[in-house]
Enzyme design. Structure first.
Site, PDB file in Angstrom:
ATOM      1  N   ARG A  40       0.857  -1.185   0.000  1.00  0.00           N
ATOM      2  CA  ARG A  40       0.000   0.000   0.000  1.00  0.00           C
ATOM      3  C   ARG A  40       0.889   1.230   0.000  1.00  0.00           C
ATOM      4  NH1 ARG A  40      -2.432   3.356   3.984  1.00  0.00           N
ATOM      5  NH2 ARG A  40      -4.517   4.093   3.397  1.00  0.00           N
ATOM      6  N   SER A 109     -12.770  -3.910   0.744  1.00  0.00           N
ATOM      7  CA  SER A 109     -13.062  -3.311   2.041  1.00  0.00           C
ATOM      8  C   SER A 109     -14.557  -3.029   2.154  1.00  0.00           C
ATOM      9  CB  SER A 109     -12.291  -1.999   2.213  1.00  0.00           C
ATOM     10  OG  SER A 109     -10.904  -2.221   2.236  1.00  0.00           O
ATOM     11  N   LYS A 138      -4.969   5.276   9.250  1.00  0.00           N
ATOM     12  CA  LYS A 138      -5.976   5.806   8.343  1.00  0.00           C
ATOM     13  C   LYS A 138      -6.926   6.665   9.162  1.00  0.00           C
ATOM     14  CE  LYS A 138      -8.773   4.402   4.383  1.00  0.00           C
ATOM     15  NZ  LYS A 138      -9.371   3.259   3.644  1.00  0.00           N
TER      16      LYS A 138
END
Length: 220
Positions: A40, A109, A138
């Site tokens: 990521r 997700s 996040k």
């Protein structure tokens, strides 16, 4: 996809490199026993991402751990990665499935039962559900109640992975939810001894997901 592949799912973050390479941190996590890795990267250029991805993909291949790319479906196809993970604001799951083909892993997700059911119908192989606990990785992640996590696990037939703020201290709160695994960032990559932290976390994940994996072994 067998649920043991998502038992301890590591998601990269270069926030804690402290002078070392991401590849070296990933290898420590691989030695510690992660079962899947997602690359990521939000800040690298396409060229930098590609170079980083090739290096880490080779490591995952060596340790026989599935290598997935976050969000960038076309890049995942170019790299011949093992799969891709998309969020609700990324490419739709059914389109991502068309892009990567039937043989690759597709993770999605979700935060609601409705999203989970739709993702499974559109070809998802596993679901990432969170944030389960507050997370600095996040900041804009919305919280998902553990009861919702449990309902999602009951509503779908594919593996469900809990993500968001999970640590070796709070993971026991997930016992009985029905998850197949956990996805972590900080709990691995922010640790000074990554291999040791990974080993410890994996043992705890086995206990939390024991019921799910015991059922799977019986079916085999």
């Amino acid at each position: 996809m067998k649920s043991n592949k998502v038992l301890l799912y590591a998601v990269t973050d270069r926030s804690w490199l402290n002078g070392v390479t991401l590849a070296s941190q990933v290898e420590e996590a691989l030695k510690g026993g992660i079962t899947m890795l997602q690359l990521r990267e939000k800040q690298l250029s396409k060229e930098e991402f590609y170079r980083e991805a090739k290096t880490i993909q080779a490591l995952c291949f060596h340790y026989q751990v599935p290598f997935l790319i976050n969000d960038q479906v076309k890049l995942a196809c170019q790299l011949n990665a093992d799969g891709v993970h998309v969020g609700q604001s990324d490419m739709a799951a059914d389109q991502a499935r068309k892009e990567i083909g039937k043989e690759k892993i597709l993770g999605v997700s979700v935060q609601t039962v409705e999203q989970a059911i739709l993702a499974e119908q559109q070809g998802a192989d596993y679901l990432g559900v969170g944030a389960i606990f507050p997370t600095s990785s996040k900041a804009d992640a919305k919280a998902v109640e553990k009861e919702t996590l449990r309902q999602i696990c009951q509503a779908v037939s594919i593996p469900v992975v809990a993500i968001g703020g999970i640590t070796k201290e709070n993971i026991k709160q997930l016992i009985g939810t029905g998850i197949s695994g956990i996805a972590v960032i900080r709990a691995i990559f922010a640790e000074k001894e990554i291999q040791k932290a990974t080993l410890q976390l994996k043992e705890k994940a086995k206990l939390v997901c024991k019921e799910i994996h015991s059922i799977e072994r019986k079916e085999i």
